[in-house]
Design a protein around this motif. Structure first.
Motif, mmCIF file in Angstrom:
data_model
loop_
_atom_site.group_PDB
_atom_site.id
_atom_site.type_symbol
_atom_site.label_atom_id
_atom_site.label_comp_id
_atom_site.label_asym_id
_atom_site.label_seq_id
_atom_site.Cartn_x
_atom_site.Cartn_y
_atom_site.Cartn_z
ATOM 1 N N ILE A 82 56.184 15.055 2.698
ATOM 2 C CA ILE A 82 57.186 15.830 3.677
ATOM 3 C C ILE A 82 57.379 15.671 4.581
ATOM 4 C CG2 ILE A 82 57.451 18.275 3.974
ATOM 5 C CD1 ILE A 82 56.352 18.843 1.952
ATOM 6 N N ASP A 83 56.216 15.257 5.543
ATOM 7 C CA ASP A 83 55.785 14.329 6.649
ATOM 8 C C ASP A 83 56.513 13.807 7.019
ATOM 9 O OD1 ASP A 83 54.686 16.623 7.899
ATOM 10 O OD2 ASP A 83 53.128 14.970 8.387
ATOM 11 N N ALA A 84 56.974 12.288 6.042
ATOM 12 C CA ALA A 84 57.707 10.643 5.766
ATOM 13 C C ALA A 84 59.356 11.486 6.165
ATOM 14 C CB ALA A 84 57.742 10.019 4.576
ATOM 15 N N MET A 85 59.436 12.897 5.311
ATOM 16 C CA MET A 85 60.465 12.844 5.357
ATOM 17 C C MET A 85 61.466 13.906 6.977
ATOM 18 S SD MET A 85 62.242 12.027 2.579
ATOM 19 C CE MET A 85 64.241 12.130 2.972
ATOM 20 N N ILE A 110 61.472 4.188 -2.000
ATOM 21 C CA ILE A 110 63.040 4.251 -2.685
ATOM 22 C C ILE A 110 63.510 4.493 -1.375
ATOM 23 C CG2 ILE A 110 64.773 4.018 -4.542
ATOM 24 C CD1 ILE A 110 62.892 3.849 -6.491
ATOM 25 N N ARG A 111 63.431 6.103 -1.325
ATOM 26 C CA ARG A 111 64.315 7.059 -0.832
ATOM 27 C C ARG A 111 64.323 6.567 0.697
ATOM 28 N NH1 ARG A 111 67.450 8.746 1.644
ATOM 29 N NH2 ARG A 111 68.362 10.898 2.722
ATOM 30 N N SER A 134 59.405 -0.849 -4.664
ATOM 31 C CA SER A 134 59.518 -0.521 -4.160
ATOM 32 C C SER A 134 59.841 -0.750 -3.132
ATOM 33 C CB SER A 134 59.570 1.266 -4.283
ATOM 34 O OG SER A 134 58.274 1.297 -3.748
ATOM 35 N N CYS A 135 59.074 -1.353 -2.364
ATOM 36 C CA CYS A 135 58.912 -2.201 -0.774
ATOM 37 C C CYS A 135 59.835 -2.797 -0.504
ATOM 38 C CB CYS A 135 57.247 -1.762 -0.609
ATOM 39 S SG CYS A 135 56.405 -0.353 -0.263
ATOM 40 N N ASP A 136 60.296 -3.702 0.764
ATOM 41 C CA ASP A 136 60.372 -4.823 1.359
ATOM 42 C C ASP A 136 59.011 -5.461 0.730
ATOM 43 O OD1 ASP A 136 63.369 -3.801 2.531
ATOM 44 O OD2 ASP A 136 62.586 -2.497 3.226
#
Length: 247
Positions: A82-85, A110-111, A134-136
């Motif tokens: 939630i914090d990340a978004m 991914i998002r 899913s990471c760079d």
């Protein structure tokens, strides 16, 4: 984007990362960007997070309290997501560093990348492949702990790192050889900088340090199947490194 231009939100899953790695972890993150925001999530009423409490102030990491509402459910993961978004929509950063060995953050990574963020992952070697992919870029904590010295470009394992270095194997050699083939010119040569970048794109957890080498060049030089050539750089003093597959 240059590291100096990348502002990173560093979000740490306190339930899934040992506090013993904090110093080396933050030094590694600084190579890729400016950690403008550093938060760690967990239930700070629990004794198991006691070691983290000792290093938070000296490393300017803000603790976020998250109680476990239901037994068996990880409320920490939900709070971090939630914090990340919220941070994403604030527009204050252009990259994230998710520190965890938990596959629950796969969809988050991914998002964030779908939104144009650069995403670094840091976790232990037990981290599931979906999260890594899913990471760079994904860095293993084991190669950072008790930072080794570099001698002739070869990493000298510290006491705590013995047995943590992977062996150079046929699968790795094929992976590098195929990548060189993807980029080679008419004479079979490929610029090593481009080879390294493509290796990283294909496999986010690729790192020469996983195999006991400080950098990619000495790793390549150690494998007889590859030939290395140094060329003068017309725009600078440092030589350019080119590599080709030995036929």
């Amino acid at each position: 984007m240059a590291p100096s231009e990348l502002n990173l939100a560093v979000l740490i899953d306190g339930d899934n990362v040992p506090a013993t790695y904090v110093k080396e972890m933050l030094e590694e993150i600084a190579k890729y960007g400016n950690p403008t925001l550093k938060r760690i999530y967990g239930d700070w009423t629990k004794p198991r997070l006691g070691k983290w409490k000792k290093v938070l102030l000296e490393n300017a990491i803000s603790p976020v309290q998250q109680y476990g509402y239901t037994r068996g459910k990880n409320a920490t993961d939900s709070a971090m997501i939630i914090d990340a978004m919220d941070i994403l929509y604030s527009g204050k950063v252009n990259g994230f560093c998710l520190v965890s060995s938990d596959s629950d953050f796969t969809r988050l990574a991914i998002r964030l990348r779908e939104a144009g963020m650069t995403v670094f992952g840091i976790g232990e070697k037990k981290t599931p492949e979906p999260f890594i992919a899913s990471c760079d870029r994904f860095i293993y904590l084991e190669i950072l702990h008790e930072a080794p010295e570099e001698t002739n470009d070869k990493v000298q394992p510290a006491e705590g790192r013995k047995g943590r270095i992977d062996k150079v194997n046929p699968k790795l050699i094929r992976f590098i050889a195929n990548t060189i083939s993807d980029l080679e010119d008419d004479e079979g040569w490929a610029f090593l900088g481009e080879v390294g970048a493509l290796l990283q794109k294909k496999q986010p957890n690729f790192d020469a340090r996983n195999y006991g080498f400080a950098k990619l060049t000495p790793l390549i030089k150690s494998i007889p199947q590859f030939k290395v050539e140094l060329r003068k750089n017309p725009k600078g003093s440092r030589n350019l490194v080119y590599v080709k597959n030995m036929k």
